[in-house]
Scaffold this motif. Structure first.
Motif, PDB file in Angstrom:
ATOM      1  N   SER A  72       0.848  -1.176   0.002  1.00 42.06           N
ATOM      2  CA  SER A  72       0.051  -0.052  -0.163  1.00 42.06           C
ATOM      3  C   SER A  72       0.842   1.274  -0.013  1.00 42.06           C
ATOM      4  O   SER A  72       0.480   2.314  -0.303  1.00 42.06           O
ATOM      5  N   ASP A 122       0.149   5.477  -5.507  1.00 40.74           N
ATOM      6  CA  ASP A 122      -0.545   6.866  -5.708  1.00 40.74           C
ATOM      7  C   ASP A 122      -1.282   6.990  -7.006  1.00 40.74           C
ATOM      8  O   ASP A 122      -2.234   7.735  -7.127  1.00 40.74           O
ATOM      9  N   LYS A 176      -4.654   5.389  -6.373  1.00 38.93           N
ATOM     10  CA  LYS A 176      -5.644   6.632  -5.659  1.00 38.93           C
ATOM     11  C   LYS A 176      -6.124   7.618  -6.763  1.00 38.93           C
ATOM     12  O   LYS A 176      -7.300   7.864  -6.745  1.00 38.93           O
ATOM     13  N   ASN A 179      -9.731   8.450  -7.538  1.00 37.15           N
ATOM     14  CA  ASN A 179     -10.398   9.765  -7.225  1.00 37.15           C
ATOM     15  C   ASN A 179     -11.307  10.240  -8.512  1.00 37.15           C
ATOM     16  O   ASN A 179     -12.048  11.053  -8.481  1.00 37.15           O
ATOM     17  N   LEU A 238      -7.834   3.623   1.054  1.00 38.34           N
ATOM     18  CA  LEU A 238      -9.053   3.760  -0.035  1.00 38.34           C
ATOM     19  C   LEU A 238     -10.163   3.026   0.534  1.00 38.34           C
ATOM     20  O   LEU A 238     -11.368   3.304   0.002  1.00 38.34           O
TER      21      LEU A 238
END
Lengths: 82, 231
Positions: free
Chosen positions: B64, B70, B73, B77, B97
């Motif tokens: 993670s 990144d 993520k 997003n 997350l």
């Protein structure tokens, strides 16, 4: 200066700790009657820093960012000079 | 549509997921080694099962914190689908997350067995092919699958319909016996609040063809394909 940080990570109070309770049962088989056994992990980090306080701050940040999981863990840090 | 299946050192269900997408569903999917940080050009991500980094520190903790996360993520997003199976679920919680944590099973032993799951929310990218309340048969294989969260956060998960799957018996009843690992409220899989990130401990890719004893898991991947075709 070089410092040693001794980091102990354990499950928060009241959380199920199967390893601790299994060890407790085994101790009971040996005739002991411990009131409680908690498992924990220990990490020893060597770090260079200007001061022991600054070193501890950095290690605390390491704990928050990786070494402990804030959802389930408490941690403690003991610092000493290397 | 192009799906990235992320490989970490120790991932071992990556090829199974690739097989589902490529050979069964005829979908463009590629294995992506964790050192390739760029995920632009991919429409979705799967974090497959396995034992990334030997489960050192905590299951999923090291993976993670790798730089590719990144990019994962970023994809999450942007609202694109991110699916974490087993170790992938552990990685998603460790990466924040998904909410909560996966602890050692209440009976501290590796379990490899069939489980029955109830589909609690069929209104997600990953579950639209299921009926609400449908009971499906999918296997688990883990030692750290005991889902934990605080009562306050559980309330929020329930109120936001973020619990996707719970362990039940064959009749669909929530019982202690049907809970393989001690997960709080029999939780087997959850989504994020937006619903585009799903993590689950059971392995849908191991129950996606009749020859494997169940093809209930295929509907999860079909739901994703539907989502992409309707986009």
């Amino acid at each position: 200066m070089e410092y040693y940080a001794e980091v102990t990570v354990q499950l928060k109070d009241g959380m199920l700790d199967p390893e601790g309770s299994t060890i407790k049962r085994a101790l009971e088989h040996l005739g002991y009657s411990p009131k409680d056994v908690k498992s924990a992990k220990k990490f020893i980090i060597t770090i260079e820093s200007e001061s022991i306080d600054k070193a501890k701050d950095t290690v605390d940040e390491m704990c928050r960012r990786l070494i402990a999981n804030p959802v389930i863990h408490d941690y403690s840090i003991i610092m000493r000079e290397a | 549509m192009k799906i990235a299946i992320i490989q970490f050192g120790g991932s071992n269900c990556d090829m199974d997921v690739l097989h589902i997408f490529k050979d069964i569903l005829n979908v463009n999917a590629e294995l992506v080694w964790y050192k390739n940080k760029d995920l632009s050009g991919y429409d979705g991500v799967v974090l497959p099962g396995g034992f990334s980094y030997g489960d050192y520190l905590r299951s999923g903790a090291i993976a993670s914190r790798t730089p590719i996360m990144d990019s994962v993520k970023k994809i999450a997003n942007e609202g694109k689908p991110v699916l974490g199976i087993c170790n992938g679920f552990q990685i998603l919680t460790e990466a924040s997350l998904l909410d909560g944590a996966l602890m050692t099973n209440s009976y501290p032993k590796f379990i490899c067995d069939w489980t029955y799951l109830k589909v609690e929310n069929n209104n997600t990218i990953f579950t639209s092919r299921f009926n609400e309340g449908e009971v499906i048969k999918i296997p688990v294989a883990h030692k750290e699958g005991n889902y934990y969260n605080t009562p306050e956060r559980l309330n929020e998960l329930n109120n936001n319909h973020q619990v996707a799957f719970r362990y039940v018996n064959q009749k669909g009843h929530l019982t202690n016996e049907s809970n393989p690992n001690g997960s709080v409220e029999n939780i087997a899989g959850i989504t994020n609040s937006k619903g585009n990130v799903l993590g689950l401990m059971p392995h849908p890719e191991r129950a996606a063809e009749s020859i494997l004893g169940s093809k209930d898991g295929l509907k999860l991947f079909l739901s994703m394909v539907d989502y992409f075709s309707n986009e």
